[in-house]
Scaffold this active site. Structure first.
Site, mmCIF file in Angstrom:
data_model
loop_
_atom_site.group_PDB
_atom_site.id
_atom_site.type_symbol
_atom_site.label_atom_id
_atom_site.label_comp_id
_atom_site.label_asym_id
_atom_site.label_seq_id
_atom_site.Cartn_x
_atom_site.Cartn_y
_atom_site.Cartn_z
ATOM 1 N N GLU A 124 0.807 -1.237 0.000
ATOM 2 C CA GLU A 124 0.000 0.000 0.000
ATOM 3 C C GLU A 124 0.837 1.282 0.000
ATOM 4 O O GLU A 124 0.323 2.364 0.274
ATOM 5 C CB GLU A 124 -0.996 0.006 1.175
ATOM 6 C CG GLU A 124 -2.034 -1.097 1.066
ATOM 7 C CD GLU A 124 -3.016 -1.140 2.226
ATOM 8 O OE1 GLU A 124 -2.613 -0.776 3.342
ATOM 9 O OE2 GLU A 124 -4.170 -1.534 2.016
ATOM 10 N N GLU A 181 -6.012 -8.748 -2.018
ATOM 11 C CA GLU A 181 -6.605 -8.877 -0.675
ATOM 12 C C GLU A 181 -8.088 -8.580 -0.805
ATOM 13 O O GLU A 181 -8.474 -7.656 -1.525
ATOM 14 C CB GLU A 181 -6.042 -7.838 0.293
ATOM 15 C CG GLU A 181 -4.612 -7.996 0.669
ATOM 16 C CD GLU A 181 -4.187 -6.936 1.694
ATOM 17 O OE1 GLU A 181 -5.058 -6.344 2.352
ATOM 18 O OE2 GLU A 181 -2.980 -6.718 1.798
HETATM 19 C C1 GLA Z 1 -4.941 -3.669 4.213
HETATM 20 C C2 GLA Z 1 -3.551 -4.230 4.425
HETATM 21 C C3 GLA Z 1 -3.540 -5.540 5.140
HETATM 22 C C4 GLA Z 1 -4.537 -5.549 6.264
HETATM 23 C C5 GLA Z 1 -5.911 -5.260 5.726
HETATM 24 C C6 GLA Z 1 -6.993 -5.300 6.783
HETATM 25 O O1 GLA Z 1 -5.453 -3.960 3.015
HETATM 26 O O2 GLA Z 1 -2.848 -4.358 3.219
HETATM 27 O O3 GLA Z 1 -2.235 -5.760 5.634
HETATM 28 O O4 GLA Z 1 -4.182 -4.587 7.195
HETATM 29 O O5 GLA Z 1 -5.919 -3.973 5.173
HETATM 30 O O6 GLA Z 1 -8.253 -5.034 6.261
#
Ligand code: GLA
Length: 702
Positions: free
Chosen positions: A186, A338
């Site tokens: 991120e 994710e």
């Molecule tokens: C983000 C992060 C993950 C985790 C999720 C939780 O997407 O990349 O490491 O913290 O949120 O929702």
């Protein structure tokens, strides 16, 4: 493990012996080559999870991996926060444990994506090199114990990031079970450091961009408020409100800094990695905008993003916008690296998605161009900030109630993967998005009610309902595949961009510009021409003035009747063949009876300007008119409200995903007899309960 086997048995009882379906009858041209998101030797559709072996005793790994395999998962992303385990002391690397995890996953046919751990530098590092820690706007240095605490502009930090990424690549760059890399995680939410090191780099970047201080002073009109700069060292990092030219430059530098940070790791990995190993990042959808994603995703193999609903339930339009925008960054299929396993832990109300909704969401992802969906996370650590986030496996190591639904969906993905091979989303309608325009409007909203996303979404909703397939792309790419291109808020239209858009129109496209279009140039300075600036001549009309509205005002004309609220611009026509499609009713006197929408045919195409924020019924009417005048029809056929249709097309034809996001069960009449692929029968109608999914293809006629 017994419970894992039970899950597997349940779902395989429903889905066995699938042969790929070969599609027929393409209605749109699509390139036949394999998208980079579909990995050679692997299923075209993958489902996986994010797994943290470092948080568990090794004796447990076998059980976890067997449970994943039993649930038909075939990919896992690992290691993206495991720096302290991989480099427990400076220059001392320990990868044997990771190697064992990768080998064990391989035994269970689970391909590995390796994350570089640079979103979580270890304590020894930040202690020894405090300059690697990010400094906030108030001069406060980040503390250890959270994540994203590294400073993107710290040369020392980048050196250490390079080293860990390179060591990982040396060890795993030729590993047969490592299919690719996720760089960082991120990208620090786009946060910057506000210290001398960052400021010096910013000033150097400005020097390289503007060459002379005269040029910079002129572009930013620094005679205003005595802002004139006499040497580069005087230029500050803007905190809060500042000169718009400086603010835009800082945001561009933010993009440059994170792109450079990413590049630093690409340079570390690429020389040691097989070309078959992809490189991606974990992006955050349409709403996350401190970095210009068109720029940062350029060097990556494909775009991956993390898709969470948070509070409430899946809004197919809002989520569809993120998918389509992420797909539009490289105009290529995507991964959902994710996604939400039922619920999260970070939103105001962490309710669970309903039963069936997680499956519907996964198919919605595929419909919008995803070739992989991965649940974050497999099992949560017993301590740590995200202890009570949703997972697939509980703290006791047993499946959560959601796991069978995920396993069923994963099994469906495997079963239909051949059908989706080499398919992509192909659309005739595009919305344009531009990060710099978004920043410019947000910095000077003029009314706090100016909600760019709401405007964007209103056009997306109305046009997607008609076309059933939309792209979201940059204004600067080739647009000729689109019959209709709508720019709801393209504030920055420098000359070159205007020429490109005018060319599109002259060659037969229909360009629709929304309010605030063409107000500014590439330095966030006002253009010395009325809106839409360099496109005013083509439009045969111009904006005379803009008004932030206190209340909604009526508007009517050939386009329809409704209201304009929040924002209104009145236009005059300058060419006899420009047509007025909507006029304001009684308002503040200035707007009364004035043109709100003007259109004109130019060359083989058409250009339209919509000057107000239209009510939903007017947006719907405008969308109908746009579709009719541009020859847009639904890719599938009419369906009732609440049913979302998506289409993916390959060299051999199209496959449709229909999902019922309405509250009630619905019968959907198909436009012709089709093959329903999830239950393998030919039909002219499908029954869809709430969150029900149908995957449909044309029946072979041979
Ligand atoms: C983000 C992060 C993950 C985790 C999720 C939780 O997407 O990349 O490491 O913290 O949120 O929702």
């Amino acid at each position: 493990m017994a419970c894992g086997h039970a899950v597997r048995f349940l779902v395989t009882a429903v889905l066995i012996f699938w042969a790929p379906v070969f599609l027929e009858g393409s209605s749109a041209d699509a390139p036949a080559q394999t998208p980079p998101t579909q990995l050679p030797g692997h299923n075209a559709l993958l489902m996986g999870t994010d797994w943290y072996p470092e948080q568990w005793p090794e004796e447990r790994w076998e059980t976890d991996l067997r449970m994943m395999e039993d649930a038909h998962l075939n990919v896992a992303r690992i290691a993206e926060f495991a720096w302290s385990k991989m480099e427990p002391g400076e220059g001392y690397f320990q990868f044997d444990w990771l190697e064992r995890a990768i080998r064990q996953a391989e035994k269970h046919h689970i391909a590995i994506v390796l994350g570089t751990p640079t979103a979580a530098p270890p304590a020894w590092l930040t202690q020894k090199y405090p300059e690697t820690l990010r400094v906030d706007e108030n001069g406060k240095r980040a503390l250890h114990g959270n994540r994203a605490h590294g400073s993107v502009t710290s040369l020392k930090y980048k050196e250490l990031c390079h080293r860990i990424a390179e060591e990982m690549a040396k060890r795993f760059g030729h590993d047969a079970n490592v299919v690719g890399w996720q760089i960082d995680n991120e990208y620090g939410y786009g946060m910057m450091s506000y210290n001398d090191e960052a400021r010096r780099q910013f000033q150097e970047w400005l020097k390289a961009k503007y060459k002379t201080l005269n040029a910079l002073n002129e572009r930013w009109t620094t005679t205003y408020w005595s802002q004139t700069y006499d040497n580069w060292g005087e230029i500050p990092i803007p905190v809060g409100e500042n000169n718009p030219g400086l603010m835009l430059a800082w945001q561009q530098f933010t993009t440059y800094a994170w792109t450079g940070y990413q590049h630093n790791q690409i340079d570390a990995i690429r020389p040691h990695a097989d070309p078959r190993q992809f490189l991606t990042g974990n992006f955050m959808g349409y709403g996350f905008d401190p970095i210009d994603h068109f720029v940062i995703t350029k060097p990556l193999t494909f775009v991956a993003w993390d898709d969470y609903v948070g509070t409430g339930h899946l809004d197919p339009d809002a989520n569809g916008i993120s998918h389509d925008a992420m797909r539009g960054l490289k105009r290529e299929n995507i991964w959902i690296i994710e996604t939400q396993p039922g619920f999260v832990n970070w939103s105001p109300l962490n309710n669970s998605l309903d039963k069936g909704e997680v499956r519907a969401m996964a198919w919605h992802d595929v419909g919008h161009g995803a070739d992989e969906v991965s649940y974050w996370q497999w099992r949560s650590a017993l301590n740590g900030q995200e202890e009570i986030h949703g997972t697939l496996v509980g703290p006791d190591g047993k499946p959560e109630p959601l796991l069978p639904e995920v396993a069923q969906t994963a099994n469906e993905f495997s079963a239909l993967q051949g059908t989706f091979r080499d398919t992509r989303v192909v659309s005739e309608v595009a919305l344009l998005q531009d990060y710099e325009s978004r920043w410019a409007i947000n910095w000077q909203k003029h009314t706090e009610k100016y909600d760019q996303f709401a405007i964007f979404k209103s056009y997306y909703h109305a046009l997607r309902k008609i076309s059933q397939s939309m792209d979201i792309v940059s204004p600067d790419v080739a647009l000729d595949q689109y019959k209709l291109v709508v720019a709801p808020d393209l504030c920055l239209i420098p000359k070159e961009r205007a020429q490109h858009l005018e060319e599109y129109v002259k060659n037969g496209g229909h360009l629709v510009l929304g309010p605030r279009s063409g107000l500014k140039d590439e330095f966030d300075a006002l253009l010395p021409i009325r809106q839409p600036g360099y496109l005013a001549e083509a439009l045969g009309g111009q904006v005379e003035q803009y008004y932030a509205l206190e209340k909604a005002i009526p508007a009517s004309g050939p386009l329809g009747s409704g209201e304009v609220s929040v924002w209104a611009e009145f236009l005059t026509t300058t060419s006899p063949d420009a047509e007025v499609l909507l006029r304001y009713g009684k308002s503040n006197g200035w707007l009364d009876g004035q043109a709100a929408v003007v259109t004109r045919k130019v060359g083989r195409g058409q250009i339209t300007y919509i000057g107000g924020m239209l009510s939903n019924d007017l947006v719907a009417a405008a969308a109908q008119w746009m579709a009719k005048s541009s020859g847009i029809s639904p890719v599938f056929g009419p369906v009732a409200d609440g049913i979302e249709v998506s289409r993916r097309t390959g060299g051999n034809g199209s496959v449709f995903v229909l999902i019922n996001f309405g509250g009630e069960k619905q019968s959907v009449a198909l436009p012709r007899t089709m093959q329903s692929l999830l239950d393998q029968h030919e039909t002219k109608q499908v029954e869809l309960p709430q969150y029900g999914v149908a995957v449909l293809a044309d029946v072979k006629t041979k």
